[in-house]
Design a protein around this motif. Structure first.
Motif, PDB file in Angstrom:
ATOM      1  N   LEU A 275      45.623 -93.440  14.397  1.00  0.00           N
ATOM      2  CA  LEU A 275      45.533 -93.969  16.024  1.00  0.00           C
ATOM      3  C   LEU A 275      47.029 -94.361  16.171  1.00  0.00           C
ATOM      4  O   LEU A 275      47.440 -93.711  17.542  1.00  0.00           O
ATOM      5  N   ALA A 276      47.665 -94.603  15.353  1.00  0.00           N
ATOM      6  CA  ALA A 276      49.221 -95.104  15.836  1.00  0.00           C
ATOM      7  C   ALA A 276      50.167 -93.928  15.921  1.00  0.00           C
ATOM      8  O   ALA A 276      50.732 -93.523  17.125  1.00  0.00           O
ATOM      9  N   ALA A 277      49.654 -92.771  15.044  1.00  0.00           N
ATOM     10  CA  ALA A 277      50.340 -91.288  15.568  1.00  0.00           C
ATOM     11  C   ALA A 277      50.052 -90.772  16.670  1.00  0.00           C
ATOM     12  O   ALA A 277      50.751 -90.215  17.516  1.00  0.00           O
ATOM     13  N   LYS A 278      48.531 -90.959  17.165  1.00  0.00           N
ATOM     14  CA  LYS A 278      47.986 -90.004  18.282  1.00  0.00           C
ATOM     15  C   LYS A 278      48.408 -90.955  19.482  1.00  0.00           C
ATOM     16  O   LYS A 278      48.682 -90.359  20.496  1.00  0.00           O
ATOM     17  N   ILE A 279      48.519 -92.107  19.390  1.00  0.00           N
ATOM     18  CA  ILE A 279      49.046 -92.854  20.777  1.00  0.00           C
ATOM     19  C   ILE A 279      50.518 -92.992  20.661  1.00  0.00           C
ATOM     20  O   ILE A 279      51.204 -92.579  22.091  1.00  0.00           O
ATOM     21  N   PHE A 280      51.150 -93.469  19.694  1.00  0.00           N
ATOM     22  CA  PHE A 280      52.695 -93.602  19.811  1.00  0.00           C
ATOM     23  C   PHE A 280      53.414 -92.453  19.321  1.00  0.00           C
ATOM     24  O   PHE A 280      54.793 -92.285  19.638  1.00  0.00           O
ATOM     25  N   GLY A 281      52.869 -91.582  18.447  1.00  0.00           N
ATOM     26  CA  GLY A 281      53.660 -90.734  17.789  1.00  0.00           C
ATOM     27  C   GLY A 281      54.405 -91.187  16.459  1.00  0.00           C
ATOM     28  O   GLY A 281      54.229 -92.307  16.394  1.00  0.00           O
ATOM     29  N   PRO A 282      55.125 -90.285  15.673  1.00  0.00           N
ATOM     30  CA  PRO A 282      55.458 -88.798  16.038  1.00  0.00           C
ATOM     31  C   PRO A 282      53.902 -88.052  15.544  1.00  0.00           C
ATOM     32  O   PRO A 282      52.881 -88.585  14.733  1.00  0.00           O
ATOM     33  N   ILE A 283      53.775 -86.875  16.217  1.00  0.00           N
ATOM     34  CA  ILE A 283      52.630 -86.077  15.536  1.00  0.00           C
ATOM     35  C   ILE A 283      53.096 -84.825  15.065  1.00  0.00           C
ATOM     36  O   ILE A 283      53.989 -83.947  15.819  1.00  0.00           O
ATOM     37  N   ASP A 284      52.567 -84.466  13.952  1.00  0.00           N
ATOM     38  CA  ASP A 284      52.946 -83.352  13.234  1.00  0.00           C
ATOM     39  C   ASP A 284      51.849 -82.143  13.617  1.00  0.00           C
ATOM     40  O   ASP A 284      51.160 -81.503  12.870  1.00  0.00           O
ATOM     41  N   GLU A 285      51.570 -81.832  15.032  1.00  0.00           N
ATOM     42  CA  GLU A 285      50.703 -80.919  15.385  1.00  0.00           C
ATOM     43  C   GLU A 285      51.479 -79.893  16.522  1.00  0.00           C
ATOM     44  O   GLU A 285      51.211 -79.834  17.621  1.00  0.00           O
ATOM     45  N   GLY A 286      52.344 -79.226  15.949  1.00  0.00           N
ATOM     46  CA  GLY A 286      53.202 -78.202  16.720  1.00  0.00           C
ATOM     47  C   GLY A 286      53.787 -78.948  17.905  1.00  0.00           C
ATOM     48  O   GLY A 286      54.627 -79.843  17.709  1.00  0.00           O
TER      49      GLY A 286
ATOM     50  N   ALA B 228      45.262 -89.589  40.862  1.00  0.00           N
ATOM     51  CA  ALA B 228      44.170 -88.770  41.004  1.00  0.00           C
ATOM     52  C   ALA B 228      44.560 -87.388  40.757  1.00  0.00           C
ATOM     53  O   ALA B 228      43.705 -86.626  39.948  1.00  0.00           O
ATOM     54  N   GLY B 229      45.484 -86.763  40.969  1.00  0.00           N
ATOM     55  CA  GLY B 229      45.873 -85.492  40.792  1.00  0.00           C
ATOM     56  C   GLY B 229      46.642 -85.179  39.407  1.00  0.00           C
ATOM     57  O   GLY B 229      46.673 -84.122  38.833  1.00  0.00           O
ATOM     58  N   LYS B 230      46.780 -86.305  38.534  1.00  0.00           N
ATOM     59  CA  LYS B 230      47.289 -86.302  37.291  1.00  0.00           C
ATOM     60  C   LYS B 230      46.206 -86.333  36.027  1.00  0.00           C
ATOM     61  O   LYS B 230      45.097 -86.541  36.514  1.00  0.00           O
ATOM     62  N   LYS B 231      46.936 -86.401  35.048  1.00  0.00           N
ATOM     63  CA  LYS B 231      46.031 -86.401  33.816  1.00  0.00           C
ATOM     64  C   LYS B 231      45.138 -87.652  33.706  1.00  0.00           C
ATOM     65  O   LYS B 231      45.687 -88.808  34.007  1.00  0.00           O
ATOM     66  N   PHE B 232      44.002 -87.676  33.149  1.00  0.00           N
ATOM     67  CA  PHE B 232      43.207 -88.716  32.769  1.00  0.00           C
ATOM     68  C   PHE B 232      42.962 -88.559  31.217  1.00  0.00           C
ATOM     69  O   PHE B 232      42.202 -87.573  30.648  1.00  0.00           O
ATOM     70  N   LEU B 233      43.826 -89.499  30.329  1.00  0.00           N
ATOM     71  CA  LEU B 233      43.676 -89.072  28.859  1.00  0.00           C
ATOM     72  C   LEU B 233      42.835 -90.165  28.276  1.00  0.00           C
ATOM     73  O   LEU B 233      43.115 -91.338  28.583  1.00  0.00           O
ATOM     74  N   THR B 234      42.214 -89.677  27.352  1.00  0.00           N
ATOM     75  CA  THR B 234      41.052 -90.912  26.895  1.00  0.00           C
ATOM     76  C   THR B 234      40.957 -90.697  25.180  1.00  0.00           C
ATOM     77  O   THR B 234      40.995 -89.807  24.598  1.00  0.00           O
ATOM     78  N   ILE B 235      40.871 -91.998  24.524  1.00  0.00           N
ATOM     79  CA  ILE B 235      40.683 -91.896  23.089  1.00  0.00           C
ATOM     80  C   ILE B 235      40.136 -93.026  22.998  1.00  0.00           C
ATOM     81  O   ILE B 235      39.945 -94.319  23.400  1.00  0.00           O
TER      82      ILE B 235
ATOM     83  N   PRO C  54      52.557 -87.490  21.622  1.00  0.00           N
ATOM     84  CA  PRO C  54      51.716 -88.392  21.498  1.00  0.00           C
ATOM     85  C   PRO C  54      51.312 -88.965  23.044  1.00  0.00           C
ATOM     86  O   PRO C  54      51.814 -88.762  24.018  1.00  0.00           O
ATOM     87  N   LEU C  55      50.025 -89.549  23.068  1.00  0.00           N
ATOM     88  CA  LEU C  55      49.339 -90.002  24.292  1.00  0.00           C
ATOM     89  C   LEU C  55      50.275 -90.748  25.442  1.00  0.00           C
ATOM     90  O   LEU C  55      50.295 -90.534  26.578  1.00  0.00           O
ATOM     91  N   VAL C  56      51.104 -91.742  24.734  1.00  0.00           N
ATOM     92  CA  VAL C  56      52.115 -92.512  25.556  1.00  0.00           C
ATOM     93  C   VAL C  56      52.944 -91.436  26.259  1.00  0.00           C
ATOM     94  O   VAL C  56      53.712 -91.956  27.530  1.00  0.00           O
ATOM     95  N   GLU C  57      53.334 -90.354  25.742  1.00  0.00           N
ATOM     96  CA  GLU C  57      54.228 -89.448  26.131  1.00  0.00           C
ATOM     97  C   GLU C  57      53.640 -88.455  27.334  1.00  0.00           C
ATOM     98  O   GLU C  57      54.039 -88.210  28.461  1.00  0.00           O
ATOM     99  N   GLU C  58      52.352 -88.038  26.983  1.00  0.00           N
ATOM    100  CA  GLU C  58      51.554 -87.070  27.760  1.00  0.00           C
ATOM    101  C   GLU C  58      51.073 -87.738  28.854  1.00  0.00           C
ATOM    102  O   GLU C  58      50.782 -87.022  29.839  1.00  0.00           O
ATOM    103  N   ALA C  59      50.799 -89.200  28.889  1.00  0.00           N
ATOM    104  CA  ALA C  59      50.228 -90.027  29.983  1.00  0.00           C
ATOM    105  C   ALA C  59      51.396 -90.506  31.055  1.00  0.00           C
ATOM    106  O   ALA C  59      51.085 -91.196  31.978  1.00  0.00           O
ATOM    107  N   ARG C  60      52.605 -90.026  30.808  1.00  0.00           N
ATOM    108  CA  ARG C  60      53.700 -90.568  31.866  1.00  0.00           C
ATOM    109  C   ARG C  60      53.417 -89.992  33.275  1.00  0.00           C
ATOM    110  O   ARG C  60      53.048 -89.053  33.406  1.00  0.00           O
ATOM    111  N   GLY C  61      53.216 -90.996  34.114  1.00  0.00           N
ATOM    112  CA  GLY C  61      52.567 -90.736  35.478  1.00  0.00           C
ATOM    113  C   GLY C  61      51.160 -90.509  35.559  1.00  0.00           C
ATOM    114  O   GLY C  61      50.643 -90.415  36.607  1.00  0.00           O
TER     115      GLY C  61
END
Length: 443
Positions: free
Chosen positions: A211-222, A194-201, A226-233
């Motif tokens: 979609l592949a880049a946003k979910i799994f990476g790599p992302i060329d945006e600074g 509950a105290g962690k991020k809730f990421l949605t796409i 990718p969501l699978v990394e940001e959503a750890r935990g």
């Protein structure tokens, strides 16, 4: 009043305070005045429901120090600074520190009103966003939003609480408009993440490559991850999961299989595929479907929820009536029966639209709920049928709605409800117990 938000006016000159206060009050705003920044700070907190208008030059704590303290407390609080002649460089510095805008003395009343209006709108947006974030992080609040006393809704709430604690991957299925996104948020907010991020796409909103880049990476945006990394935990919610290509379904399955019993990334998948008699199971590869569907939530369609339909209609109608400043429409027995019989292909979302239109036409003094059901863009033509359910069901549903409405209108006053409905107390108590109504809910 134009607005329920407040405007705090801070100025050591009494005439200036009164002048600004009177003008803004005439414009429809609620004002509070303070002779010093010290006094104002005692009343203004991080979630102050309004804006601040402050002089720059004041004895004691000056306007710049006051602004700095306000920005440290709540950087999104709009502060309009009032400057004297020749203080423009100081006003520019105030803007760099986070002030919303500034005005020179003697101020132009019309400019003051325009600035106040825009600042209040910005503040309301900030407060609404904060309230929404708090709701989406509070499992208790979200569960309460799943209104209804029907057996299917009781079971749904129990399933959410059970699956939330289980902390495994979940598949949410159900017809359009049933509230699948709300259930996804509730699963996250009621569980250990509950105290962690809730990421949605939305998997239907992007091309396969995007979609592949946003979910799994790599992302060329600074430095974006990718969501699978940001959503750890945390929780990753995949809306329209059936839109994933076979390649991405395979990658998602690999991600799930590579994780331990307690997943590092919890996947909550929402399926919206219900066209041409195809199910979610038909749309996903079997091994991915069974991994996700090991914990599955199916949202009941509105037409199966019985008297919940009337409860929801009344709630939405009351909300819209308050918004539009008019009484909520009274539902007649025949209209209640028709609401219960309607097929509701658009489910709760469609019911919300009907409730709003009912309030609007009631305000005009014309139309009926029957006409709205028949005029709806979807096929609701058989909503006026009187076949399908025993008369006893309609009578009980209408009776419950009538008592519920009357209790709400009289804010839980048993005596007033007894008088309006001509019911002895014992009979009213028995009916309230029968329909699961509690006086405490209306106080």
């Amino acid at each position: 009043m134009q607005d329920t938000m407040k405007i705090a006016i801070v100025d050591d000159e009494q005439d200036m305070r009164q002048s600004i206060s009177q003008w803004l009050a005439l414009s429809g705003y609620e004002t509070e005045t303070y002779a010093s920044a010290e006094d104002a700070l005692k009343a203004i907190g991080p979630d102050f429901p309004g804006i601040v208008v402050s002089d720059i030059k004041m004895p004691g704590m000056g306007g710049m120090t006051f602004l700095k303290k306000l920005m440290n407390m709540d950087s999104a609080l709009p502060v309009i600074m009032i400057t004297g002649h020749g203080d423009v460089p100081m006003a520019v510095e105030a803007m760099q520190m986070g002030a919303y805008d500034f005005m020179e003395k003697p101020f132009n009343p019309d400019r003051m009103t325009d600035l106040a209006k825009r600042a209040v709108q910005a503040r309301r947006l900030t407060m609404d966003n904060r309230a929404l974030r708090r709701e989406l992080s509070d499992g208790t609040v979200l569960i309460r939003k799943l209104v209804g006393t029907s057996a299917v809704m009781e079971r749904l709430r129990e399933d959410i609480l059970d699956l939330a604690q289980a902390d495994g991957h979940v598949l949410i299925d159900g017809e359009t408009g049933t509230g699948k996104s709300l259930v996804a948020h509730a699963l996250h907010a009621c569980g250990p993440r509950a105290g962690k991020k809730f990421l949605t796409i939305s998997c239907a909103a992007y091309s396969d490559e995007e979609l592949a880049a946003k979910i799994f990476g790599p992302i060329d945006e600074g430095t974006a991850l990718p969501l699978v990394e940001e959503a750890r935990g945390a929780t990753l919610c995949l809306e329209d999961v059936e839109a994933l290509s076979p390649t991405l379904q395979a990658r998602l399955l690999t991600l799930i299989n590579d994780q331990a019993d307690i997943p590092e990334v919890r996947v909550v998948a929402i399926c919206n595929h219900h066209e041409q008699d195809r199910s979610c199971e038909d749309a996903l590869r079997p091994d991915l479907y069974y991994r996700l569907a090991a914990m599955k939530v199916v949202i009941p369609p509105l037409r199966t929820r019985g008297e919940d339909i009337l409860t929801l209609f009344n709630r939405f109608a009351e909300q819209f009536a308050e918004e539009y400043g008019c009484p909520a429409p009274q539902v007649a027995a025949k209209e209640a029966a028709q609401l219960l019989q309607a097929p509701w292909p658009g489910n709760v979302r469609q019911l919300i639209n009907i409730a709003e239109r009912a309030v609007l036409q009631s305000r005009r003094g014309s139309g009926s709920i029957v006409s709205l059901l028949l005029d709806d863009t979807t096929d609701m033509s058989h909503a006026i049928s009187t076949e399908g359910k025993p008369l006893k069901e309609y009578v009980e549903a209408f009776e419950r709605m009538l008592i519920d409405n009357t209790m709400r209108r009289h804010k839980g006053s048993i005596a007033a409800v007894m008088e309006e409905l001509s019911l002895p107390r014992r009979t009213l108590n028995e009916k309230m117990a029968k329909y699961g109504l509690s006086r405490s809910d209306y106080l």
